[in-house]
Design a protein around this motif. Structure first.
Motif, PDB file in Angstrom:
ATOM      1  N   PHE A  37      24.433  35.286 124.186  1.00  0.00           N
ATOM      2  CA  PHE A  37      24.784  36.348 125.135  1.00  0.00           C
ATOM      3  C   PHE A  37      24.260  37.718 124.684  1.00  0.00           C
ATOM      4  N   HIS A  38      23.702  37.783 123.467  1.00  0.00           N
ATOM      5  CA  HIS A  38      23.164  39.052 122.966  1.00  0.00           C
ATOM      6  C   HIS A  38      21.922  39.456 123.754  1.00  0.00           C
ATOM      7  N   PRO A  39      21.812  40.742 124.125  1.00  0.00           N
ATOM      8  CA  PRO A  39      20.548  41.212 124.697  1.00  0.00           C
ATOM      9  C   PRO A  39      19.474  41.198 123.605  1.00  0.00           C
ATOM     10  N   THR A  53      26.167  48.493 116.263  1.00  0.00           N
ATOM     11  CA  THR A  53      27.250  49.457 116.455  1.00  0.00           C
ATOM     12  C   THR A  53      28.207  48.902 117.508  1.00  0.00           C
ATOM     13  N   ASP A  54      29.345  49.566 117.653  1.00  0.00           N
ATOM     14  CA  ASP A  54      30.280  49.179 118.706  1.00  0.00           C
ATOM     15  C   ASP A  54      29.608  49.276 120.071  1.00  0.00           C
ATOM     16  N   GLU A  55      28.763  50.296 120.248  1.00  0.00           N
ATOM     17  CA  GLU A  55      28.068  50.482 121.527  1.00  0.00           C
ATOM     18  C   GLU A  55      27.089  49.329 121.782  1.00  0.00           C
ATOM     19  N   ASP A  56      26.436  48.853 120.721  1.00  0.00           N
ATOM     20  CA  ASP A  56      25.535  47.703 120.854  1.00  0.00           C
ATOM     21  C   ASP A  56      26.296  46.456 121.281  1.00  0.00           C
ATOM     22  N   ARG A  57      27.491  46.309 120.749  1.00  0.00           N
ATOM     23  CA  ARG A  57      28.265  45.086 120.982  1.00  0.00           C
ATOM     24  C   ARG A  57      28.968  45.066 122.346  1.00  0.00           C
ATOM     25  N   ALA A  58      29.222  46.221 122.928  1.00  0.00           N
ATOM     26  CA  ALA A  58      30.013  46.289 124.170  1.00  0.00           C
ATOM     27  C   ALA A  58      29.457  45.420 125.299  1.00  0.00           C
ATOM     28  N   PRO A  59      28.168  45.522 125.670  1.00  0.00           N
ATOM     29  CA  PRO A  59      27.678  44.684 126.773  1.00  0.00           C
ATOM     30  C   PRO A  59      27.687  43.193 126.417  1.00  0.00           C
ATOM     31  N   TRP A  60      27.473  42.882 125.148  1.00  0.00           N
ATOM     32  CA  TRP A  60      27.495  41.494 124.677  1.00  0.00           C
ATOM     33  C   TRP A  60      28.898  40.906 124.838  1.00  0.00           C
TER      34      TRP A  60
END
Length: 172
Positions: A37-39, A53-60
Motif C-alpha cells: 500500500f506504500h506509494p 515521517t508521519d506525513e509520509d505514512r499518513a496516506p499509506w
C-alpha cells in the motif's frame, strides 16, 4: 461492526509476514501486506535509507484503513501486516469499519537485526532498524490485542496470538 481485522505489527524483520500468513491460513481469512500500500515515493525513500515521517505514512495508513473497511463492508474478516509503530498510526487503522485487533511481535534488536541482515529482496535496509525501534510505542494495555515474543517458532507465535485473542486453543 461484525468483521474483524488482525493487524500483525512490529518493526521490520520481526516476522510479520510469516506470522500473518499462518494466522490467515488458520482462520481462513484473506491477508494483505501493508508494504503493497506504500506509494512509490515511500519505497524510494526507504530504499535510500531515509526513515519515513508521519506525513509520509499518513496516506499509506489511510489506504490500508480503507482496504480493511472495504473488506469489512463485504463481510470479510482479514489479516494484515503493518509496522503500526506508533499509537497514532494504530488509531488511524482503528477508524476502519471493522474491529481492529493487534498482534505485536516483540523481541530484542539484536535478534531482529540478525534476521534483517539475512533477508534479501526487501526494500527496507537494516540501517533503518534503529529508527523503527526509536519510533516504536509498544501496544498499550487499553489497546485491543496481544503482545507475543518473536523468539519462538512462527507456528508457536501464531498459536499464542490466537489463544491470547480468544480465537484458538492454547499451544502445547
Amino acid at each position: 461492526m461484525s468483521a474483524t481485522c488482525l493487524v500483525v505489527m512490529g518493526v521490520s524483520g520481526a516476522g510479520k509476514s510469516t506470522v500473518a500468513r499462518l494466522l490467515a491460513d488458520e482462520l481462513g481469512w484473506p491477508m494483505a501486506e501493508a508494504d503493497e500500500f506504500h506509494p512509490a515515493s515511500n519505497i524510494d525513500k526507504m530504499s535510500a535509507g531515509v526513515p519515513l515521517t508521519d506525513e509520509d505514512r499518513a496516506p499509506w495508513l489511510s489506504a490500508l484503513r480503507d482496504w480493511i473497511t472495504a473488506r469489512a463492508e463485504a463481510g470479510e474478516n482479514t489479516v494484515v501486516t503493518c509496522s503500526a509503530l506508533k499509537r497514532s498510526y494504530r488509531d488511524i487503522l482503528r477508524r476502519a469499519g471493522a474491529r481492529v485487533r493487534f498482534v505485536h511481535l516483540v523481541g530484542p534488536a539484536s535478534v531482529v537485526s540478525e534476521r534483517l541482515s539475512s533477508r534479501s529482496g526487501h526494500f527496507m535496509p537494516p540501517s533503518l532498524l534503529a529508527s523503527q525501534f526509536g519510533d516504536l510505542e509498544p501496544l498499550g494495555a487499553a489497546e485491543d490485542g496481544v503482545t507475543v515474543d518473536l523468539g519462538r517458532s512462527p507456528e508457536r507465535i501464531a498459536a499464542s496470538a490466537l489463544t491470547g485473542l480468544g480465537l484458538g486453543t492454547a499451544p502445547e
